[in-house]
Every structure is written in structure tokens, then in C-alpha cells.
Scaffold this motif. Structure first.
Motif, PDB file in Angstrom:
ATOM      1  N   ARG A  39       0.826  -1.211   0.000  1.00 36.88           N
ATOM      2  CA  ARG A  39       0.000   0.000   0.000  1.00 36.88           C
ATOM      3  C   ARG A  39       0.861   1.263   0.000  1.00 36.88           C
ATOM      4  NH1 ARG A  39      -2.559  -3.764   2.812  1.00 36.88           N
ATOM      5  NH2 ARG A  39      -1.482  -3.171   4.716  1.00 36.88           N
ATOM      6  N   ILE A  40       0.503   2.160  -0.890  1.00 33.24           N
ATOM      7  CA  ILE A  40       1.268   3.399  -1.086  1.00 33.24           C
ATOM      8  C   ILE A  40       0.339   4.602  -0.931  1.00 33.24           C
ATOM      9  CG2 ILE A  40       2.523   4.792  -2.803  1.00 33.24           C
ATOM     10  CD1 ILE A  40       3.486   2.169  -4.044  1.00 33.24           C
ATOM     11  N   GLY A  41       0.789   5.605  -0.230  1.00 37.11           N
ATOM     12  CA  GLY A  41       0.026   6.849  -0.137  1.00 37.11           C
ATOM     13  C   GLY A  41       0.573   7.867  -1.125  1.00 37.11           C
ATOM     14  N   ALA A  42      -0.309   8.406  -1.979  1.00 36.25           N
ATOM     15  CA  ALA A  42       0.112   9.483  -2.891  1.00 36.25           C
ATOM     16  C   ALA A  42      -0.330  10.803  -2.269  1.00 36.25           C
ATOM     17  CB  ALA A  42      -0.524   9.282  -4.261  1.00 36.25           C
ATOM     18  N   ILE A  50       1.615   8.731 -10.385  1.00 30.47           N
ATOM     19  CA  ILE A  50       1.771   7.664  -9.395  1.00 30.47           C
ATOM     20  C   ILE A  50       0.785   6.536  -9.719  1.00 30.47           C
ATOM     21  CG2 ILE A  50       1.471   7.049  -6.963  1.00 30.47           C
ATOM     22  CD1 ILE A  50       2.521   9.789  -6.227  1.00 30.47           C
ATOM     23  N   LEU A  51      -0.449   6.922 -10.029  1.00 36.19           N
ATOM     24  CA  LEU A  51      -1.465   5.923 -10.367  1.00 36.19           C
ATOM     25  C   LEU A  51      -1.106   5.186 -11.655  1.00 36.19           C
ATOM     26  CD1 LEU A  51      -4.563   8.080  -9.446  1.00 36.19           C
ATOM     27  CD2 LEU A  51      -3.925   5.933  -8.348  1.00 36.19           C
ATOM     28  N   SER A  79      -3.477   4.905  -2.282  1.00 40.33           N
ATOM     29  CA  SER A  79      -4.483   5.773  -1.657  1.00 40.33           C
ATOM     30  C   SER A  79      -4.036   7.201  -1.906  1.00 40.33           C
ATOM     31  CB  SER A  79      -4.566   5.525  -0.155  1.00 40.33           C
ATOM     32  OG  SER A  79      -4.754   4.155   0.092  1.00 40.33           O
ATOM     33  N   ALA A  80      -4.878   7.990  -2.551  1.00 43.14           N
ATOM     34  CA  ALA A  80      -4.464   9.342  -2.930  1.00 43.14           C
ATOM     35  C   ALA A  80      -5.040  10.386  -1.973  1.00 43.14           C
ATOM     36  CB  ALA A  80      -4.918   9.630  -4.355  1.00 43.14           C
ATOM     37  N   ASP A 110       9.077   8.102 -11.410  1.00 45.27           N
ATOM     38  CA  ASP A 110      10.289   7.369 -11.024  1.00 45.27           C
ATOM     39  C   ASP A 110      10.165   6.769  -9.629  1.00 45.27           C
ATOM     40  OD1 ASP A 110      11.610   7.724 -13.365  1.00 45.27           O
ATOM     41  OD2 ASP A 110      12.807   9.436 -12.702  1.00 45.27           O
ATOM     42  N   MET A 111       9.491   7.496  -8.724  1.00 50.66           N
ATOM     43  CA  MET A 111       9.345   6.991  -7.353  1.00 50.66           C
ATOM     44  C   MET A 111       8.721   5.603  -7.352  1.00 50.66           C
ATOM     45  SD  MET A 111       7.898  10.305  -5.340  1.00 50.66           S
ATOM     46  CE  MET A 111       8.867  11.805  -5.224  1.00 50.66           C
ATOM     47  N   VAL A 112       7.618   5.468  -8.102  1.00 47.81           N
ATOM     48  CA  VAL A 112       6.904   4.192  -8.137  1.00 47.81           C
ATOM     49  C   VAL A 112       7.771   3.110  -8.775  1.00 47.81           C
ATOM     50  CG1 VAL A 112       4.864   2.992  -9.001  1.00 47.81           C
ATOM     51  CG2 VAL A 112       4.674   5.359  -8.226  1.00 47.81           C
TER      52      VAL A 112
END
Lengths: 406, 288
Positions: free
Chosen positions: A33-36, A55-56, A76-77, A316-318
Motif C-alpha cells: 500500500r502506497i500513499g500518494a 503515481i497511479l 491511496s491518494a 520514477d518513485m513508483v
């Protein structure tokens, strides 16, 4: 067939609950799980939506390639509103309710500095696009969980010094907005300039929201500089340049491009802005990774990927995160994944440009992801070194003349 | 020395903006008995209206008049819709309500115009040289506009029947009422005047700097300082104190550092209030 009321209710409840149950079970075994957390509104609004969409899009791409380390990415944005207070509330929600294991894409330095203690406490990653030098070191980066995809203000300062040298200036002075970013720029410049044996003839740090900056200007101009290096924002730059022009002096200016932008030219007109030098970090424009990002950005936003350097960073982060997950193996925890970030992006492996390519190459050995935003070699502080574009304002237009590599 | 004088002139310009806003604050305080925290946002309204008027007509004078009218309108509207309803309640409720009014104004302006900056596209001119002194023609015009407005306000206050009534209500509302003065009319006149003066301060600030929804709100602290320093409720005091603060900040900061501008204003305020608790021009009020 007729259904009783009870059967209907039970059936409804069942269908409503089923997806929740399966999703819960699925999440426990196979989702990361990643928070944007992006500046969708507020001062960062021109960039925030694009950052979040990338990001998505990148997560979708990773999932389409079969996920990373046996897991899919779940985003989760949230909107940071470019405000530390709002960002902290959103980060708390992401950590406590969504149980995210990484927060991606904080923008303003104030926001990243405010969110860092929360992610450190939770032991999760924070990937940001802020410039403040304070984000490199403890207390903000006490656990080494902060990764920065933007040039530090310090590096901006070094780029300014390179430009000043190249343009042949001899007597620079500095003016800085009194905050971490403004002072970071001019301090970075001073350090780099003095390291080359130069001297800064005057330094002024000013407060925002002044009806006039004449006293500040007068102090700087009294030292007879040939160029003034700014660490500033759009509004104060507009006021300062207008007053500077009205003094009749003919100094040159080197200004970060977030202040020396088309709005500035529009506000002041071509005569005042003629010859202003705007410096900005730029994406890794020739790379294959940039092509992949650019295609995704065009699709999501209907604009060229060049229009948003920060969106290339969140892309790039993702990708880097997913490659590190792949390298760390199935169900690795955050610490194990963080330990792999430098390995997949640093020099020494097979150069790759996309997640799918990297995932395949990892089976045969080390890789070196060359990002869309920069080549992404994280230093000991988790910082990267992008290239810088140097643009000149001429006849009411700002045009790039050359690129500076540090 | 010329540098010093230039700073003083620059301070005078900043000071006039602060002083005008403090005058608007003090006018309302004199009769309504609360510090109107929406004064800064009245300024912002004036600046946006003037900008619209200037863009439409191409004349800064007409634009300024539109700004003044908008300020007066917003003043009157906020009195009719909010502050009239709160009359007779403790003044803290009016103060809190004024913070709310300011918030609403800022939000509405932000919605309409966005949060980016806008500017008055006035031609920039090189300064006149008088001996070694540089004087901005624009500064001179701003100064003249401010002084003219001040003259009109003081004429209204001291040479018209309306002004006499205003001063009477400010002095003693009960006594004014028994002498047959209708307070409602006086209040309307006063809010219109306060709004217009605040708007002018906003227009001048907008011309000197940039126009944004937060511009007036961010000026509020020096404005409050000037109103208190001048002896709150005292029109001449507010203007003199504003100019004093502006000049002092400019000529002192090369020595104490630019980041301490605001702090310096407060040191002055502190000293004056310690020596003269009623402010420069104020007088001790009796208990009503």
C-alpha cells in the motif's frame, strides 16, 4: 421465484460484504500500500494533479507487468493542499487508516519536513520532491527513510555558481526570501562560489509581505554587484524587480525558474525582464524512461511530459520502489526494500528504463534504473543530482540556452 | 545621506499605506467599539475592484474610484448583514464576526480570481534625479492620492454636519442619541467611509506590490500596531503612527537587519505604550 424480505436483506448484505472481505484477504497477502500525498490544491496546484496521476499510472503499469516482489501496488491518494497542517492530517490518515508502507510525492519543503516525523515514527518510506537541505540530515532523515527526487537547494546554488562563472560575472550579491528554500539557494551558491575562490559582495535575507523592498535593494546595490542571485518566489520577485528597474541600475539577475517564469514576464513586461537568467532542474529528457513517462503523461493530462518536472519524479518513485521490492524478494518489509533502493538505481548494473525491463533483468543480476527525472544515483543522504537548464528572458519570452550538469 | 533620504521617502510611502488602513480601522473603532479584523480584506476588495476598473477603462484614476466605491459598498454591506445584528452584544463577538467576514471575503476573491498574483500593468519609469536623490514619479502620485484622501476624510469629519454627528457618536453615543442624532445613519456613513479608506490603502498597496487574495490580511499586524500606537480611535494619530512606523522600519533596518522589520515595529509600540499607555494621541477614557 419470490423472495422474502429476510432473504432479500441477507442476499443484499452478502453481496455488499463479499468484495470487502475478499479485498481484505487479498490485501493481507498480495498488496503493497502506497500513499500518494500531492499538492492538488494550493501553491503546488499546477503540478499536483499530474504528480498524482503519474503515481497511479506507474502503479498500474507495475501491476500490469505482474506486480513487484509477488505483490500488487495499491494507491491511496490524498491532497496535501500545499499546507503542512493539511498534509500532516492526510499523512496520519494514510498511515493509520490506509496502513500505507510508503508516502510518495510531497512537494513543498514545509510539507515534507512536517510529514517526515510521522513516516519516521511509522518506519515507512517518504519520497519527496522538495529542495530544503534540512531534509538530507537528521532529525528529518534520522532513519534514512527519506528519498529526494528533486535537486536540493544546495545543488541549485551550485548550478547558480556554475552559471555565474560561465557568464563571466565577478561580483555577485545574493537576496533570499527568509525560509528554508530561499536561504538554501543562496547559501548553496555562496558555498560553491567561494570554493572557486570567488567573493560574494553583499547578502540580504528579506521578510515576505513588505509594501516595499527598497531598503533591501539599496543595501545590495550599494555593493555594486554585477549580478544578483535570488532565492525567491514569484510575488516578491515581481515587487523587487519592479523597484530595481525604477532605481535605474543595470544589474543582471540569476533567479530560480519557479520565480522567473512566464507570469513574471507578463507582470513586468519585456523591458524589465530582458536578460534575466532563469535556472531550473530538468528531467532526463533524452532517456527511454522519459519516453515511457511522457506517453503516460500525455494520455493522462493531454500535455507534454516536459510541462511538469515533478510528475516525472513521482513516476520514477513508483518504478524505483517497485524494482526495489522485486529485488528484495516476496513479502520483504519496508527496511529490506529501502536497503535495495540504491542498489537498483545506483551505478554498476545493467541499465534499464522501465519496470518490466528491470524485472526481467533482475533475474540475471544487478540493474541500474535510469529514471525519467534524472539518472537517480542516490547519494548517502538519499538525494539525487538532476541536470539544470539555463534560460534567458529575451523580448518577453524565456528560452533555454544550455544545460548545466553538476 | 541621499541613501538615507531615499529610504525615508520609501518608508513614507509604505507608511501612508499602513496609516490609511489604520485610519480605516480607527474610524470604525471610534463608533462601533471593536477592532475590525476584516479591514485588511476590505483593502483586498478595493485592490481587485480597482484592477477590474483599470483594466476596463485603462485609467488608473477611474480604476481607483471603482476601488473606493467597492470598498464603501463592502463596508456598508458587512455592517447591514453582520455587525448591525451584533449591536449591543459584547464587542468580542463583533471582533470574532469580523474575522469571519474577512475569511469569507478572502475565500470569495480566491474563488473568483484564483490565488495567483495579478498586477497593475502601469508603465515603469526611471526615477527623477534631484541632486543625488532618486524620486519615483509613481511614488509621488501615490503620495498625493493618499494625502488628498486624508484631506477629504478630515474635511468630512470636521467641516460637515455628518462629520460632527460622527464625532458626537464616537464621543458619547447615549448623549448623541438624546440630542436627536440618528445613530443608524451615522453608522452607515462611517462604514462606507471606513471601507473606502481601507480600499484606497489596498489600491496603493496593489500598485506598489502585487494583488492577491491574502494581500490585505497579511498587512494587518502593522496596521493594528499603527492604530494602537496612534491612540486607538484617533484618526490623526493613526495616520501619523502609520507613517512613523513605515519610516522608522525603512531607515533602521539596514542597521538591525531586514528580517527584524516587524519586530522593530513592535519594539517601538512597546516603548510608546510603556511611556504613554494611551498611545501617541489618545486620551484616557472614562468608564461609561
Amino acid at each position: 421465484m419470490t423472495l422474502s424480505r429476510r432473504q432479500t436483506l441477507a442476499g443484499l448484505a452478502g453481496t455488499l460484504l463479499l468484495p470487502a472481505l475478499t479485498r481484505g484477504a487479498f490485501a493481507q497477502t498480495a498488496a503493497f500500500r502506497i500513499g500518494a500525498l500531492n499538492p492538488v490544491t494550493g501553491a503546488g496546484a499546477p503540478y499536483g494533479s499530474g504528480m498524482q496521476k503519474m503515481i497511479l499510472a506507474a502503479a498500474e503499469m507495475v501491476n500490469a507487468a505482474g506486480g513487484a516482489g509477488g505483490r500488487t501496488l495499491e494507491i491511496s491518494a490524498e491532497d496535501s493542499q500545499t499546507q503542512p497542517q493539511a498534509a500532516v492530517l492526510a499523512a496520519k490518515k494514510l498511515i493509520e487508516v490506509n496502513k500505507v508502507q510508503a508516502i510518495l510525492g510531497t512537494w513543498a519543503s514545509g510539507v515534507s519536513l512536517a510529514v517526515a516525523p510521522l513516516t519516521n515514527d511509522a518506519g515507512i518510506l517518504l519520497m519527496n520532491t522538495s529542495g530544503a537541505p534540512a531534509l538530507s540530515v537528521p532529525p528529518a532523515n534520522a532513519k534514512g527513510l527519506l528519498y529526494r527526487f528533486q535537486a536540493t537547494n544546495d545543488r541549485f546554488g551550485r548550478a547558480f555558481a556554475e552559471v555565474a562563472k560561465k557568464e563571466g560575472f565577478k561580483r555577485p550579491a545574493t537576496m533570499a526570501f527568509n525560509n528554508a528554500s530561499g536561504i538554501g539557494n543562496t547559501e548553496g551558491f555562496k558555498k560553491a562560489w567561494e570554493a572557486q575562490g570567488g567573493k560574494v559582495v553583499a547578502e540580504v535575507v528579506y521578510e515576505p509581505n513588505q509594501p516595499s523592498y527598497r531598503a533591501e535593494l539599496q543595501k545590495v546595490l550599494a555593493a555594486k554587484p554585477d549580478v544578483i542571485v535570488m532565492g525567491s518566489y514569484l510575488a516578491d520577485t515581481t515587487i523587487i524587480l519592479r523597484e530595481w528597474f525604477q532605481t535605474g541600475e543595470t544589474t543582471k539577475f540569476i533567479i530560480p525558474a519557479w520565480a522567473a517564469n512566464p507570469q513574471l514576464v507578463q507582470a513586468l513586461g519585456p523591458e524589465v525582464t530582458e536578460g534575466i537568467i532563469a535556472v531550473d532542474s530538468i528531467s532526463n529528457e533524452g532517456s527511454d524512461a522519459f519516453k515511457a513517462y511522457d506517453a503516460a503523461y500525455q494520455k493522462a493530462m493531454g500535455q507534454s511530459g516536459l510541462s511538469n518536472v515533478y510528475a516525472a519524479m513521482t513516476w520514477d518513485m513508483v518504478v524505483v520502489l517497485a524494482l526495489a521490492m522485486e529485488a528484495a524478494g516476496p513479502n520483504a518489509d519496508v527496511a529490506a526494500i529501502a536497503a535495495k533502493l540504491r542498489e537498483v538505481a545506483g551505478p554498476g548494473g545493467k541499465p534499464v528504463s522501465t519496470f518490466a525491463e528491470g524485472k526481467a533483468a533482475l533475474k540475471d543480476g544487478k540493474i541500474d534504473y535510469q529514471g525519467a527525472s534524472s539518472i537517480l544515483d542516490f547519494d548517502q543522504y538519499g538525494d539525487v543530482t538532476p541536470d539544470f537548464s539555463v534560460s534567458f528572458a529575451s523580448k518577453g519570452k524565456i528560452e533555454r540556452k544550455y544545460v548545466v550538469k553538476l | 545621506m541621499s541613501g538615507f533620504l531615499e529610504l525615508a521617502i520609501s518608508g513614507l510611502m509604505s507608511g501612508l499605506v499602513i496609516g490609511l488602513a489604520a485610519l480605516a480601522l480607527t474610524l470604525v473603532f471610534g463608533v462601533a467599539r471593536f477592532a475590525n479584523a476584516a479591514t485588511g480584506d476590505f483593502m483586498t476588495c478595493g485592490a481587485y475592484a480597482a484592477l477590474a476598473g483599470f483594466t476596463a477603462t485603462g485609467s488608473i484614476v477611474l480604476g481607483g474610484l471603482v476601488g473606493l466605491a467597492a470598498g464603501a459598498l463592502v463596508g456598508v454591506l458587512s455592517y447591514l448583514l453582520v455587525f448591525r445584528v451584533l449591536e449591543g452584544r459584547p464587542s468580542v463577538s463583533a471582533l470574532l464576526a469580523s474575522i469571519g467576514v474577512g475569511f469569507v471575503i478572502r475565500a470569495v476573491l480566491g474563488l473568483i480570481y484564483g490565488h495567483g498574483q495579478q498586477v497593475f500593468q502601469l508603465p515603469l519609469v526611471r526615477p527623477w534625479r534631484v541632486y543625488d536623490l532618486r524620486i519615483q514619479p509613481n511614488d509621488l502620485k501615490i503620495g498625493i492620492a493618499a494625502l488628498a484622501t486624508l484631506a477629504v476624510v478630515f474635511l468630512i469629519l470636521h467641516a460637515t454636519p455628518m462629520g460632527r454627528r460622527m464625532r458626537a457618536v464616537a464621543d458619547d453615543p447615549m448623549l448623541a442619541r438624546v440630542s436627536g442624532i440618528a445613530p443608524r445613519k451615522v453608522m452607515l456613513g462611517l462604514w462606507a467611509m471606513g471601507g473606502a479608506v481601507a480600499a484606497l490603502a489596498g489600491v496603493l498597496l496593489g500598485i506598489k506590490t502585487v494583488v492577491s487574495p491574502e494581500m490585505g490580511w497579511e498587512m494587518l499586524i502593522p496596521v493594528f500596531a499603527a492604530a494602537v500606537l496612534g491612540g486607538i480611535g484617533h484618526p490623526v494619530g493613526a495616520v501619523v503612527a502609520g507613517v512613523l512606523l513605515g519610516v522608522l522600519q525603512e531607515i533602521a533596518t539596514p542597521y538591525v537587519g531586514f528580517t527584524y522589520k516587524l519586530a522593530l515595529a513592535f519594539v517601538v509600540l512597546l516603548i510608546v505604550l510603556l511611556v504613554r499607555p494611551k498611545g501617541l494621541f489618545g486620551r484616557v477614557e472614562g468608564v461609561r
